[in-house]
Design an enzyme around this catalytic site. Structure first.
Site, PDB file in Angstrom:
ATOM      1  N   CYS A   3       0.850  -1.197   0.000  1.00  0.00           N
ATOM      2  CA  CYS A   3       0.000   0.000   0.000  1.00  0.00           C
ATOM      3  C   CYS A   3       0.882   1.242   0.000  1.00  0.00           C
ATOM      4  O   CYS A   3       1.737   1.410   0.877  1.00  0.00           O
ATOM      5  CB  CYS A   3      -0.912  -0.003   1.227  1.00  0.00           C
ATOM      6  N   HIS A  45      -3.633   1.025   8.476  1.00  0.00           N
ATOM      7  CA  HIS A  45      -4.317   0.880   7.191  1.00  0.00           C
ATOM      8  C   HIS A  45      -5.818   0.690   7.356  1.00  0.00           C
ATOM      9  O   HIS A  45      -6.279  -0.182   8.093  1.00  0.00           O
ATOM     10  CB  HIS A  45      -3.753  -0.300   6.394  1.00  0.00           C
ATOM     11  N   HIS A  95      -6.224   3.577   0.676  1.00  0.00           N
ATOM     12  CA  HIS A  95      -5.853   3.798   2.079  1.00  0.00           C
ATOM     13  C   HIS A  95      -6.565   5.087   2.452  1.00  0.00           C
ATOM     14  O   HIS A  95      -6.346   6.119   1.787  1.00  0.00           O
ATOM     15  CB  HIS A  95      -4.327   3.903   2.220  1.00  0.00           C
ATOM     16  N   HIS A  97      -7.874   8.511   3.208  1.00  0.00           N
ATOM     17  CA  HIS A  97      -7.185   9.804   3.225  1.00  0.00           C
ATOM     18  C   HIS A  97      -8.186  10.922   3.037  1.00  0.00           C
ATOM     19  O   HIS A  97      -9.177  10.776   2.326  1.00  0.00           O
ATOM     20  CB  HIS A  97      -6.085   9.877   2.165  1.00  0.00           C
TER      21      HIS A  97
END
Ligand code: 5GP
Ligand code: ZN
Length: 110
Positions: A3, A45, A95, A97
């Site tokens: 990732c 994560h 991921h 954000h």
């Protein structure tokens, strides 16, 4: 896990950090859409908003609570916070954000 943002959080891929603590990292977007364009991520994560539950969402409250301080440190008082969930909504990195955008007049969302 392979990732990109986990690697950035771990310092394995360099980024222009603007804020960091034990739970989160804020760094400049590599392709800024505004004079201030920062990504706020949890260090742990999570795939995106779709992965949030009552048990793991405390980090989101932490990230949101830090936004005024981070925005002030970047010199913006007016800004937008956006998170895209899913490909059709524009999520390209899986991921969680939050985009923090400012430094110019921001038009209506499309
Ligand atoms: P999304 O499209 O998933 O909402 O947002 C992902 C963001 O990550 C995009 O705005 C993109 O420019 C940014 N991005 C992609 N790869 C990198 C990278 O390697 N470093 C940084 N700093 N930003 C990246
Ligand atoms: Zn990750």
């Amino acid at each position: 896990m392979d990732c990109l943002f986990c690697k950035i959080a771990a310092g394995e891929i360099p980024s222009q950090k603007v804020y960091e603590d034990a739970q989160m990292l804020a760094f400049r977007d590599i392709e800024p859409k505004a004079p201030v364009h920062v990504l706020l991520i949890p260090k742990t994560h999570l795939d995106g908003v779709r992965a949030l539950t009552a048990d793991n969402a405390a980090v989101v409250a932490h990230i949101i609570a830090k936004i005024p301080e981070i925005a002030a440190s970047l010199g913006v008082t007016d800004y937008r916070v956006v998170t895209n969930n899913g490909a059709a909504a524009g999520q390209s990195v899986q991921h969680l954000h939050f985009h923090l955008l400012g430094g110019r007049t921001l038009g209506e969302m499309g």
